[in-house]
Design an enzyme around this catalytic site. Sequence first.
Site, mmCIF file in Angstrom:
data_model
loop_
_atom_site.group_PDB
_atom_site.id
_atom_site.type_symbol
_atom_site.label_atom_id
_atom_site.label_comp_id
_atom_site.label_asym_id
_atom_site.label_seq_id
_atom_site.Cartn_x
_atom_site.Cartn_y
_atom_site.Cartn_z
ATOM 1 N N LYS A 83 0.869 -1.182 0.000
ATOM 2 C CA LYS A 83 0.000 0.000 0.000
ATOM 3 C C LYS A 83 0.901 1.224 0.000
ATOM 4 C CE LYS A 83 -1.750 2.652 3.011
ATOM 5 N NZ LYS A 83 -1.661 3.902 2.216
ATOM 6 N N PRO A 84 1.085 1.861 -1.159
ATOM 7 C CA PRO A 84 1.958 3.032 -1.207
ATOM 8 C C PRO A 84 1.261 4.259 -0.631
ATOM 9 C CG PRO A 84 0.989 2.656 -3.364
ATOM 10 C CD PRO A 84 0.528 1.516 -2.477
ATOM 11 N N GLU B 80 -0.505 7.769 -0.474
ATOM 12 C CA GLU B 80 -1.465 8.325 -1.429
ATOM 13 C C GLU B 80 -0.872 9.465 -2.263
ATOM 14 O OE1 GLU B 80 -2.247 9.989 2.741
ATOM 15 O OE2 GLU B 80 -1.917 8.027 1.819
ATOM 16 N N THR C 6 2.989 7.642 15.432
ATOM 17 C CA THR C 6 1.559 7.579 15.751
ATOM 18 C C THR C 6 0.861 6.487 14.946
ATOM 19 O OG1 THR C 6 1.498 9.936 16.295
ATOM 20 C CG2 THR C 6 -0.598 8.875 15.774
ATOM 21 N N THR C 7 1.091 6.465 13.646
ATOM 22 C CA THR C 7 0.483 5.431 12.807
ATOM 23 C C THR C 7 1.054 4.057 13.130
ATOM 24 O OG1 THR C 7 0.137 7.034 11.031
ATOM 25 C CG2 THR C 7 0.058 4.698 10.430
ATOM 26 N N GLY C 8 2.342 3.999 13.422
ATOM 27 C CA GLY C 8 2.964 2.732 13.780
ATOM 28 C C GLY C 8 2.308 2.087 14.986
ATOM 29 N N GLU D 131 9.852 1.194 10.886
ATOM 30 C CA GLU D 131 10.811 2.299 10.911
ATOM 31 C C GLU D 131 9.975 3.551 11.051
ATOM 32 O OE1 GLU D 131 12.253 5.539 9.673
ATOM 33 O OE2 GLU D 131 12.509 4.573 7.722
ATOM 34 N N ARG E 111 18.888 17.218 2.648
ATOM 35 C CA ARG E 111 18.527 16.208 1.647
ATOM 36 C C ARG E 111 17.011 16.078 1.596
ATOM 37 N NH1 ARG E 111 18.988 10.013 1.848
ATOM 38 N NH2 ARG E 111 19.194 10.374 4.067
ATOM 39 N N CYS F 26 13.494 10.727 7.523
ATOM 40 C CA CYS F 26 13.390 10.343 8.930
ATOM 41 C C CYS F 26 14.728 10.419 9.647
ATOM 42 C CB CYS F 26 12.806 8.943 9.046
ATOM 43 S SG CYS F 26 13.689 7.735 8.049
#
Length: 535
Positions: free
Chosen positions: A228-229, A231, A287-289, A306, A334, A340
């Site tokens: 799922k890439p 959006e 948070t999503t993790g 990660e 960069r 991250c």
Amino acid sequence: MATCFWLRSSGAQRLGSTFPGCRLRPRAGGLVPASRPAPGPAQLRGYAGGLAGLSAALLRTDSFVGGRWLPAAATFPVQDPASGAALGMVADCGVREARAAVRAAYEAFCSWREVSAKERSSLLRKWYXLMIXNKDDLARIITAESGKPLKEAHGEILYSAFFLEWFSEEARRVYGDIIYTPAKDRRALVLKQPIGVAAVITPWNFPSAMITRKVGAALAAGCTVVVKPAEDTPFSALALAELASQAGIPSGVYNVIPCSRKNAKEVGEAICTDPLVSKISFTGSTTTGKILLHHAANSVKRVSMELGGLAPFIVFDSANVDQAVAGAMASKFRNTGQTCVCSNQFLVQRGIHDAFVKAFAEAMKKNLRVGNGFEEGTTQGPLINEKAVEKVEKQVNDAVSKGATIVTGGKRHQLGKNFFEPTLLCNVTQDMLCTHEETFGPLAPVIKFNTEEEAIAIANAADVGLAGYFYSQDPAQIWRVAEQLEVGMVGVNEGLISSVECPFGGVKQSGLGREGSKYGIDEYLELKYVCYGGL
């Protein structure tokens, strides 16, 4: 570790299997390469100039499930963050499509796991070679959908391809063990077996490399994947699917289900809670993790994550100022600060502080050029969207309101709503948002410190620990600080540390597991102990 059972067809091509636990009907001819129908021209009319002239085969807009390009009931727009222009309309997959992709991956797993390591290696190598042959078009896709400067996009494509090359080689190095037990009539064997279907959820900031770093390891181990890439950047994942198909990766081994932000939550939950999925690999926010960890907990799935970082960049008095500034430029700016492992706070010792800040400001003014990623000479593209700009702006305003000084930059750039000036702040204190909230933008806040102990305490105060950097010419100090920093990766007198050969990952709330390196493939393998008696 997955056990395979017969499933009714979901419309995907099925693969034959010799695995005894898999009761799928074998197909004549063995492995079936994915089919490659032409893309629908109606979906391609909306592409902006950045994608003009690219191979139509790479500009895919449908989902890729079970070796077939499949539309969804709805579509969603993808925009160029630099201009706001529409790049195209992409299939907006939902729960139904997600479940179909998992079924296709599960059915394919029952045969893919039985393919020899040598053959898996060969197929991954072909995929790598196709990426290299199409590197210019793939780089343009990245720049169009993410805004990344074209030179950096070319670098990402090489980095991305190298993961396929690396894991094509690691596929043949999955070794087990023989253990001699105290009992003379027994032998103990340790086998490594693929874990099963992996749900792979990837971010927008490295839309190609974050896929191959996960998928290369998974396929090398004998697993299949549902990707799922993000959006914002689905085109890179779909282009990789086309090249995987051309390479002969069998149907159902690599599946891609793009979806809009509106559907992202339910699609992510669907693939992460599906009982046919054995592994979750995610790169994104902490948070999503945590949400995905809850999904994994119900069926105790293997996870590798990660997550966010707050990378400290420490400059000690003994440092070479020019080297430290060069490292700061590389580690901060960069991808316009949107990585991250970008340095988030600069801790500079009192004795070298003024010289460093002056040299850093001069380097920023001399070397950083804001512009459209397709324009030659651009080093700083747009941020991914206006929400990202607002976050940087909020951190700058908060810092200034609490006493920080703007050395250079400090405001939105005249080029457009998604652009922000590269910004350097000094007189920064630890009560400011920019010191304890990941920025993900072109902001460099400098904190002055007095002692080594003080710097370590500030750096380790974060509840995340992905990467850290420091500059010193004192050998004893180098060993002390490298060991004391609570991070998964340390750059000593170096600002760019990522490499396919080295393990990537963090500690604390920055994630679980490691990607890349010889350790990356272990994330997709289970150990099985076999006791062989009666000898």
